[in-house]
Design an enzyme around this catalytic site. Sequence first.
Site, PDB file in Angstrom:
ATOM      1  N   LYS A 231       0.840  -1.202   0.000  1.00  0.00           N
ATOM      2  CA  LYS A 231       0.000   0.000   0.000  1.00  0.00           C
ATOM      3  C   LYS A 231       0.872   1.248   0.000  1.00  0.00           C
ATOM      4  O   LYS A 231       1.880   1.308   0.722  1.00  0.00           O
ATOM      5  CB  LYS A 231      -0.913  -0.027   1.224  1.00  0.00           C
ATOM      6  CG  LYS A 231      -1.902   1.136   1.319  1.00  0.00           C
ATOM      7  CD  LYS A 231      -2.785   0.957   2.543  1.00  0.00           C
ATOM      8  CE  LYS A 231      -3.749   2.117   2.736  1.00  0.00           C
ATOM      9  NZ  LYS A 231      -4.609   1.918   3.930  1.00  0.00           N
TER      10      LYS A 231
ATOM     11  N   SER B 188      -9.267   2.237   3.150  1.00  0.00           N
ATOM     12  CA  SER B 188      -8.344   2.936   2.281  1.00  0.00           C
ATOM     13  C   SER B 188      -7.336   2.010   1.602  1.00  0.00           C
ATOM     14  O   SER B 188      -6.461   2.478   0.886  1.00  0.00           O
ATOM     15  CB  SER B 188      -7.587   3.988   3.109  1.00  0.00           C
ATOM     16  OG  SER B 188      -6.812   3.367   4.129  1.00  0.00           O
TER      17      SER B 188
ATOM     18  N   SER C 297      -9.731  -0.179   7.278  1.00  0.00           N
ATOM     19  CA  SER C 297      -9.172   0.039   5.947  1.00  0.00           C
ATOM     20  C   SER C 297      -8.616  -1.199   5.272  1.00  0.00           C
ATOM     21  O   SER C 297      -8.295  -1.149   4.089  1.00  0.00           O
ATOM     22  CB  SER C 297      -8.077   1.111   6.014  1.00  0.00           C
ATOM     23  OG  SER C 297      -8.640   2.377   6.228  1.00  0.00           O
TER      24      SER C 297
END
Length: 492
Positions: free
Chosen positions: A84, A159, A183
């Site tokens: 990420k 996210s 997330s």
Amino acid sequence: MNDDLNGILHQSASELLTQLTEGRLTSQTLVEASLARIDSLNGALQAFINVDAKGALAAAKACDRKRRTGQTLGALHGLPVAVKDVSDSVGIPTTKGSRLLAYNRPVRDELSVARLKAAGAIVLGKTNTPAFAFGAICTNDLCGPTANPWDLALSSGGSSGGSAVAVTTGMVPLAQGTDFGGSVRTPAAFCGCVGLRPAPGTIAEPYRPRGWSMLATQGVLARNVRDAALMMDVMQGGHTDDPSSARFISDAYSLKVANLESVNGSRMVRVAASLTLGGAYHVAKPIDTAFSQAVELIGVLLGPVAWQHPEVSEGVAAFKTLRAAESWATFGALVNAQEQHLSASFVWNVRQGEGISASQYLHAENTRTKVYRRFQAFFSQFDLLVLPATSVMPFANTQDDVWEIEGHACETIIDYLACTFLISLVGFPSICLPMPRQPGELPVGVQLVAKPGNERWLLQVAMQLENSGFQHQWPPCVSGPSTERNPYAIGD
């Protein structure tokens, strides 16, 4: 992409490692297949902000040479992974989803990334995230929105949406994510993969400024539970500079979970379930329907399910206060200096913490302690708590935030995450699995929560459910046409 390469990418991480070990597959071939799928799909899906094709191919060739010469190999040797884009990986920019950091090149790896590399994993690139990992839509001024692979008009969730899409579509077998209020679990539920959030401190983070903070943690996205355990086995472990990691033994997610024997043993698993934790949040009707069906099946597989839950009074308000205070402490100066260059959602999130007093913060910590102790008491009576992993279905990527659920207005734009952030509040390990569904239906996720220290057992339960239909399905877009490249991609 030809059928042979598609066949490679449809295998699990564990199966790919077996092929690599036995010499039936080279890392170069595997990385080339992953890059080809990224090239084919990423224009439409926007899962990756940056792809380091040149670096990944060089690393793959080095892995193959090391294997041929009989050198000692790591647990993930030659396997492609994604990270990420809020976690540093040397050689690839860490943009955190902001144009302000578009060319920010880290000088050291995040510890979890260093551990992945030390185990022989090859980082293909950085996956998309809303700016600084805040927001319901996985989009930013560099890339996005990341599309849901089941319906390109819908959100992948935030996210860690880029990581969830990359795994779900077979771009990579494993991806790292981060989870503050949901997330990892929300994108896993929206996209139909496995999302594992360990107890905070399981994955040490020695470079963060507040080592005692235990709301956020890193996590894992995979297509099955065994693969999630495999990645966790590499990433987890303590570090002397992370005080939150000191209490965790190094084998909390040991690969001993790989056996699929029944977890029932001599007694039934004590299972509790709750749709809304006593009205702490609202859920959409499709979630209610799917969750009820899933709980009924869990009752058949594990034993009777009691519709009970721990008391979470004031927990929602406490989490909001603590999250806001941490966000302001981390990003307040940036918002004050660069507000015109930041998204409205990010600015709103950060400014919620402006003006929070020490008294308010400590009161929230007191409440958090009370809720934590209620959870501990609850888990003296039950082994497993089953919750929805989301309160809503995937929504349109044109929608900015979630403001109402079934006619109930949300007070803030994070209210729809209460089903996950209340678990973050107390720091219990949880895993999101796709609920059984008919082909073509949108994914819905179920969240399994266990007591800290019972992580291996939690994964065994999750594998048992996975074998009975709680599993990843391939979305129709995996053979989709090639579209335009991301202009910020690096490498060839």
